[in-house]
Design a protein around this motif. Structure first.
Motif, short mmCIF file in Angstrom:
data_model
loop_
_atom_site.label_atom_id
_atom_site.label_comp_id
_atom_site.label_asym_id
_atom_site.label_seq_id
_atom_site.Cartn_x
_atom_site.Cartn_y
_atom_site.Cartn_z
N GLN A 1 2.22 2.01 7.72
CA GLN A 1 1.33 1.64 8.83
C GLN A 1 1.80 0.39 9.56
O GLN A 1 2.41 -0.51 8.97
N THR B 1 5.66 6.45 16.26
CA THR B 1 4.35 6.31 15.59
C THR B 1 3.34 7.23 16.25
O THR B 1 3.59 7.78 17.33
N THR C 1 0.54 4.94 12.38
CA THR C 1 1.38 5.35 11.25
C THR C 1 2.77 5.74 11.77
O THR C 1 2.88 6.37 12.83
N GLU D 1 -5.55 1.05 4.42
CA GLU D 1 -4.54 2.09 4.14
C GLU D 1 -5.13 3.49 4.20
O GLU D 1 -4.41 4.46 4.37
N GLN E 1 -0.60 11.28 4.99
CA GLN E 1 -2.01 10.92 5.07
C GLN E 1 -2.88 11.99 5.74
O GLN E 1 -4.09 12.01 5.56
N THR F 1 -5.28 7.42 11.30
CA THR F 1 -4.69 6.73 12.45
C THR F 1 -4.48 7.71 13.60
O THR F 1 -4.35 8.90 13.34
#
Lengths: 379, 379
Positions: free
Chosen positions: A343, A277, A264, A6, B91, A10
């Motif tokens: 994710q 994404t 993500t 996590e 994130q 990404t």
């Protein structure tokens, strides 16, 4: 390390260690059952950490490379038995000689009398003996000579007759196995690959030329081939990760695929039923290897963060840093299941191509990141 | 440096400096003529050396990036006005805040009230004010809100009403221009991109929300658009190299393409009329962007070592480190023209994708290699 999936930025490459290890062991066992010897093609993994795991599992310490950069990299990490599988040309011989001089047992591949002659001449000039495989075309797929081409005997004589060169043997790759439509077709292709390569070796031997090695392989034929009579080594590479193309060929199951791209969710296009994404073609590659298979997986099959396929969700299109995820049949997407910031893991069409877009593997057990393995890319 | 192209290990990336410079100047002039201001998208070149040449030519010192790695890299080289163009998620905000804290004027993009709220909250927590563009969908292509979506006003109010966030403006990218079939279609797409973006800005302003910037662009619309009324900046990236997709759109001529992959002939398949080279998909990318255009260029158009197209010779198929070169219509290949060991240059379908397969550019003037420019890849 004490990281979980996590927290990874990404997009990035994730390798499921248990699946990787199982793939490695399965192929080693499969080849050993037929009395064969494996030469791992490291062009798929390009990682000494991955390759060490394969060798630790009992594979012989011999590798195949697709670039001289791989040869340098793996040699620097102590692997000394290397075959460079892309047809050699004059310009690369100085570097090959340098590696041989440094103690690497580096073998090259060629398919013409012209290059055979050049090899001996340059070997003498550079003070080395180049070992070369004659490449045999067993499936009309790419390079190589027909098994009974008169030029093969000529090549054998030229290489054997010059102190600057030596015939290592004959080599082939049934790349055509990727286009097979069933296991029985792959099995037939494997037998064709084997029998035609043995025919080439026997032609040389009948002409009084020593032909020590007979090297063949591709992941599909290595998986389903039955006999290895007359074969000294089997090469395969993509099996360590597996991918959607291999699953489409029934070489593996979807759940055997060890490699995925973690991405993500960055947007919802509710009116167009698409999830956006940050995993675009830069992270996935532009490979569309399943486009011609029975099940077209777009740019990759979408799994949840734990690696379980999310039904029929695939990456339907890709821009440089954007992936569009949608249901295969254009059905409504369950957006609540994929909130912004959540994710996904995308299984690759072609592991070699997808891995090549990245400089490292994040090796996971469940959601725990246990290691980071760097890759050696470029040439 | 005193190197010539003939001595370069292949495959490798070659950049024709004069063509690159001409492309750079042409676009700058074209945008200046319309009173526009350019923001270069550096995702194509990912090279400070290339980007410096663009800025030295008179482009404003503002860039767009597609990854946070590009933001770090270009900021470390002194470029401080950066827009990160891929929809932001929670994130990534800590890293964005870190760069802002280090003095970078880094702006982000979003298209939901959810992320707008998150931005303000995280900005306050991290002690920064995040500047965000609201992304507008002007062509139904990918991400963004419709120009008159009520959520746009909501986003504007949320961003303006929180000391942790600020509305930079509205942004769009008419990626649909890549699928246009004529210059007049591109021109119409450019006007649609402009007018819909202005409509979005005006909706915000009518609601009493300040909307300083209106940012749009793609190489095709930047090339053929006529009016920039109401637009504060135009973004483009691929124009610096150009490619076969752009040539297919008549955005450039084949002879304007500055980027090519240098490859060596490693085999002749005379019975199949194919030349085998060491330029496979690893060097060319798997991009097949011309497949849907009027002229399908396979995996790339083949030129001689001096960069002149060799008639109808294209890369018809590609394996990892092998390219198969053949005549477009399957006609007989003139093998004598391409002996073993000779070099070819392959023009790319998509410059962004092909360049991304390499870690450096070999910058040439004629056959002389004048410089090596490294690229910053990955994330």
């Amino acid at each position: 390390m004490n990281t979980t999936i996590e927290t990874l930025p990404t997009p990035c490459l994730v390798l499921d260690e248990a699946k990787f290890q199982r793939n490695v062991t399965n192929m080693r066992t499969r080849i050993a059952q037929r009395g064969g010897t494996l030469r791992v093609h490291v062009k798929t993994n390009k990682s000494i950490d991955a390759t060490r795991r394969i060798l630790d599992d009992g594979a012989p310490h011999r590798i195949m490379v697709s670039t001289l950069e791989e040869a340098r990299y793996f040699a620097a990490h102590g692997l000394g038995d290397i075959t460079y599988g892309v047809g050699i040309v004059d310009q690369k011989l100085e570097e090959v000689a340098r590696l041989i001089g440094a103690g690497v047992d580096l073998k090259v591949v060629l398919d013409s009398a012209h290059m055979a002659r050049k090899l001996g001449q340059r070997g003498r000039e550079l003070g080395v003996t180049f070992k070369a495989y004659a490449e045999i075309d067993t499936d009309g797929h790419r390079a190589g000579l027909q098994p009974q081409d008169a030029q093969l005997i000529e090549i054998g004589r030229i290489l054997a007759g010059d102190r600057g060169s030596q015939l290592a043997g004959v080599i082939t790759h049934a790349g055509g196995s990727y286009e097979c439509r069933s296991i029985s077709e792959i099995r037939a292709m494997a037998e064709q690959e084997r029998s035609r390569l043995v025919l080439a070796a026997e032609s040389l031997r009948a002409a009084g030329i020593e032909c020590p090695e007979t090297s063949l392989g591709s992941t599909p034929t290595a998986t389903f081939g039955e006999s290895l009579a007359g074969i000294t080594e089997v090469r395969a590479g993509v099996y360590v990760f597996q991918d959607l193309v291999m699953a489409g060929l029934e070489v593996c199951r979807i759940e055997d695929i060890a490699l995925s791209v973690l991405a993500t969710v960055i947007g919802h296009q509710t009116t167009r039923n698409g999830i956006i994404t940050d995993g675009g073609w830069m992270a996935l590659s532009r490979d569309r290897g399943t486009a011609q298979q029975a099940v077209d997986q777009g740019y990759g099959l979408v799994c949840d963060v734990d690696g379980r396929a999310c039904g029929d969700l695939i990456v339907t299109s890709a821009n440089q840093e954007h992936g569009i995820v949608a249901e295969r049949q254009g059905r409504a997407v369950d957006f609540a299941r994929f909130p912004l910031g959540s994710q996904l893991r995308v299984l690759p069409n072609h592991a070699c191509a997808t891995a090549a877009q990245h400089d490292r593997y994040h090796v996971v057990e469940g959601r725990e990141v246990k290691a980071v393995w760097p890759r050696s890319n470029y040439w």
